[in-house]
Design a protein around this motif. Structure first.
Motif, PDB file in Angstrom:
ATOM      1  N   ALA A 153       0.833  -1.199   0.000  1.00  0.00           N
ATOM      2  CA  ALA A 153       0.000   0.000   0.000  1.00  0.00           C
ATOM      3  C   ALA A 153       0.870   1.253   0.000  1.00  0.00           C
ATOM      4  N   LEU A 154       0.494   2.208  -0.861  1.00  0.00           N
ATOM      5  CA  LEU A 154       1.160   3.500  -0.942  1.00  0.00           C
ATOM      6  C   LEU A 154       0.173   4.590  -0.527  1.00  0.00           C
ATOM      7  N   PRO A 155       0.653   5.773  -0.190  1.00  0.00           N
ATOM      8  CA  PRO A 155      -0.282   6.873   0.081  1.00  0.00           C
ATOM      9  C   PRO A 155      -1.186   7.099  -1.123  1.00  0.00           C
ATOM     10  N   ALA A 156      -2.476   7.236  -0.873  1.00  0.00           N
ATOM     11  CA  ALA A 156      -3.434   7.390  -1.975  1.00  0.00           C
ATOM     12  C   ALA A 156      -3.299   8.734  -2.658  1.00  0.00           C
ATOM     13  N   GLY A 157      -2.842   9.743  -1.947  1.00  0.00           N
ATOM     14  CA  GLY A 157      -2.759  11.070  -2.529  1.00  0.00           C
ATOM     15  C   GLY A 157      -4.121  11.741  -2.533  1.00  0.00           C
ATOM     16  N   VAL A 168      -8.028   9.625  -6.507  1.00  0.00           N
ATOM     17  CA  VAL A 168      -7.338   8.372  -6.220  1.00  0.00           C
ATOM     18  C   VAL A 168      -7.887   7.814  -4.906  1.00  0.00           C
ATOM     19  N   ARG A 169      -8.460   6.619  -4.965  1.00  0.00           N
ATOM     20  CA  ARG A 169      -9.082   6.038  -3.775  1.00  0.00           C
ATOM     21  C   ARG A 169      -8.237   4.942  -3.142  1.00  0.00           C
ATOM     22  N   ALA A 170      -7.293   4.424  -3.886  1.00  0.00           N
ATOM     23  CA  ALA A 170      -6.354   3.428  -3.356  1.00  0.00           C
ATOM     24  C   ALA A 170      -5.153   3.414  -4.279  1.00  0.00           C
ATOM     25  N   ASN A 171      -3.989   3.116  -3.718  1.00  0.00           N
ATOM     26  CA  ASN A 171      -2.759   3.175  -4.498  1.00  0.00           C
ATOM     27  C   ASN A 171      -1.801   2.119  -3.963  1.00  0.00           C
ATOM     28  N   PHE A 172      -1.252   1.311  -4.866  1.00  0.00           N
ATOM     29  CA  PHE A 172      -0.379   0.205  -4.469  1.00  0.00           C
ATOM     30  C   PHE A 172       0.800   0.103  -5.432  1.00  0.00           C
ATOM     31  N   TYR A 173       1.868  -0.553  -4.934  1.00  0.00           N
ATOM     32  CA  TYR A 173       2.937  -0.966  -5.837  1.00  0.00           C
ATOM     33  C   TYR A 173       2.901  -2.478  -5.945  1.00  0.00           C
ATOM     34  N   ASP A 188      -0.473   0.115  -9.178  1.00  0.00           N
ATOM     35  CA  ASP A 188      -1.858  -0.354  -9.289  1.00  0.00           C
ATOM     36  C   ASP A 188      -2.725   0.558  -8.426  1.00  0.00           C
ATOM     37  N   ALA A 189      -3.704   1.231  -9.031  1.00  0.00           N
ATOM     38  CA  ALA A 189      -4.476   2.222  -8.289  1.00  0.00           C
ATOM     39  C   ALA A 189      -5.958   2.126  -8.629  1.00  0.00           C
TER      40      ALA A 189
END
Length: 363
Positions: A289-293, A297-302, A308-309
């Motif tokens: 999990a990464l910061p969504a910003g 953007v509701r979810a953000n991943f590496y 993958d967002a």
């Protein structure tokens, strides 16, 4: 239910024939085109954009100059440095070997390469959670490598001698270009061949990427087909980064692939050719999990070499890239079967164009 995406598809033929009167769908695309053109007119963008649906280009437009000194304009076949989009191909190479049973994602790195910490795994490297590599910071002139394989071997030696940024592995996501050089070393060790030749033969070629390759600084300088990277100086104005002593021989497996919008589209439509679908799904899906910003953007991943967002209610995966004279984005929208590609030979942020494309394709 009729959606803007379905209307866009219905209106896409009109985009190629602007003289034909059209309703809202084609106008949405023209609005995006006008926005990109305005960015270029303000000297905020130089490059090529592509929107595609179900593997077919719907809009391709180019702006600015590939080589200002020779008055060569950017075009649909102009080759750009992809910067960190290159990590996608390194991840595919690793996944191919996992698919063949020649390695596993959770294998310890020291199974393949000596001189690295015991608990670092390939998974850690693929997700930027290994702690290996030099911190992101400015430095002097890069080493004067003479070949791709010399650059790989030399970079591995540098990483071996660099203390980890954090321990234990897996406790933190910290972006590491060096980590992807280490992954390239693993691919070379497992295959017994040059990493660069392996990717050319097993990724680029089967994907139909005929204008894609790793190019050295001398090759870029000698080519009229490759866009010159125009770096924005802190003091103002732009300069060809190739004329500076800070442009490296190659950015290698972390950022040294050169390609076109058409070749990138060919790659996106070939995930099932270069990998079995389950492995393609594994590397493109989020792991850390990464910061969504900021919204939407509701979810953000590496994932593994992929970001993958969730943008609004749509999944979007791919990667971004940046560097002196480079700004790139590959966005794949699997639910609507859309692709957005933005390649620029300026380092001015392309985030406004990325946002405009995402809003268009997810509204």
């Amino acid at each position: 239910m009729t959606t803007r995406r379905s209307l866009l598809l219905a209106g896409s033929a009109l985009v190629a024939a602007p003289s034909v009167a059209s309703a809202g769908p084609a106008e949405d695309l023209r609005s995006y085109e006008r926005f990109v053109a305005a960015q270029a007119a303000q000297d905020k963008f130089s490059g090529t954009v592509l929107l595609a649906h179900r593997g077919k280009p719907v809009l391709v437009r180019s702006y600015g100059m590939a080589d200002q000194s020779k008055a060569i304009p950017n075009g649909k076949d102009t080759v750009f440095c992809l910067a960190s989009i290159s990590k996608v191909f390194t991840a595919v190479a690793v996944a191919q070997l996992a698919q063949q049973g020649r390695l596993a994602f959770h294998d310890p790195l020291r199974t393949y390469l000596d001189g690295f910490p015991d608990k670092v795994t390939l998974h850690h490297l693929l997700t930027h959670t290994s702690g290996l590599g030099r911190p992101s910071q400015g430095g002097g002139a890069p080493p004067a490598w003479q070949s791709f394989d010399e650059a790989l071997a030399g970079t591995l030696d540098i990483v071996r001698s660099t203390p980890p940024q954090f321990t234990p592995p897996g406790t933190e996501h910290r972006y590491s270009n060096d980590g992807f050089w280490v992954l390239a070393g693993v691919v070379a060790r497992v295959t017994g061949t040059s990493f660069f030749d392996y990717v050319r033969d097993h990724v680029f070629r089967p994907a139909g990427m005929t204008r894609t390759d790793y190019h050295s600084k001398p090759q870029v300088q000698a080519s009229a087909q490759i866009a010159r990277p125009y770096w924005t100086r802190p003091s103002g104005g732009r300069v060809d980064a190739l004329t500076t002593p800070f442009f490296p021989f190659t950015n290698g497996p972390a950022g040294g692939v050169y390609s076109t919008v058409s070749d990138l589209l060919a790659f996106v439509t070939s995930y099932g050719k270069v990998l079995n679908r389950p492995f393609a799904d594994v590397i493109t899906s989020g792991k850390v999990a990464l910061p969504a910003g900021t919204s939407p953007v509701r979810a953000n991943f590496y994932g593994y070499g992929h970001i993958d967002a969730i943008w609004r209610d749509q999944r979007v995966f791919g990667h971004s890239g940046s560097g002196p004279g480079m700004a790139t984005r590959l966005d794949v929208f699997p639910y609507g079967d859309w692709v957005s590609i933005i390649l620029s030979n300026y380092d001015t942020s392309i985030d406004p164009i990325v946002t405009a494309a995402r809003d268009l394709l997810t509204s």
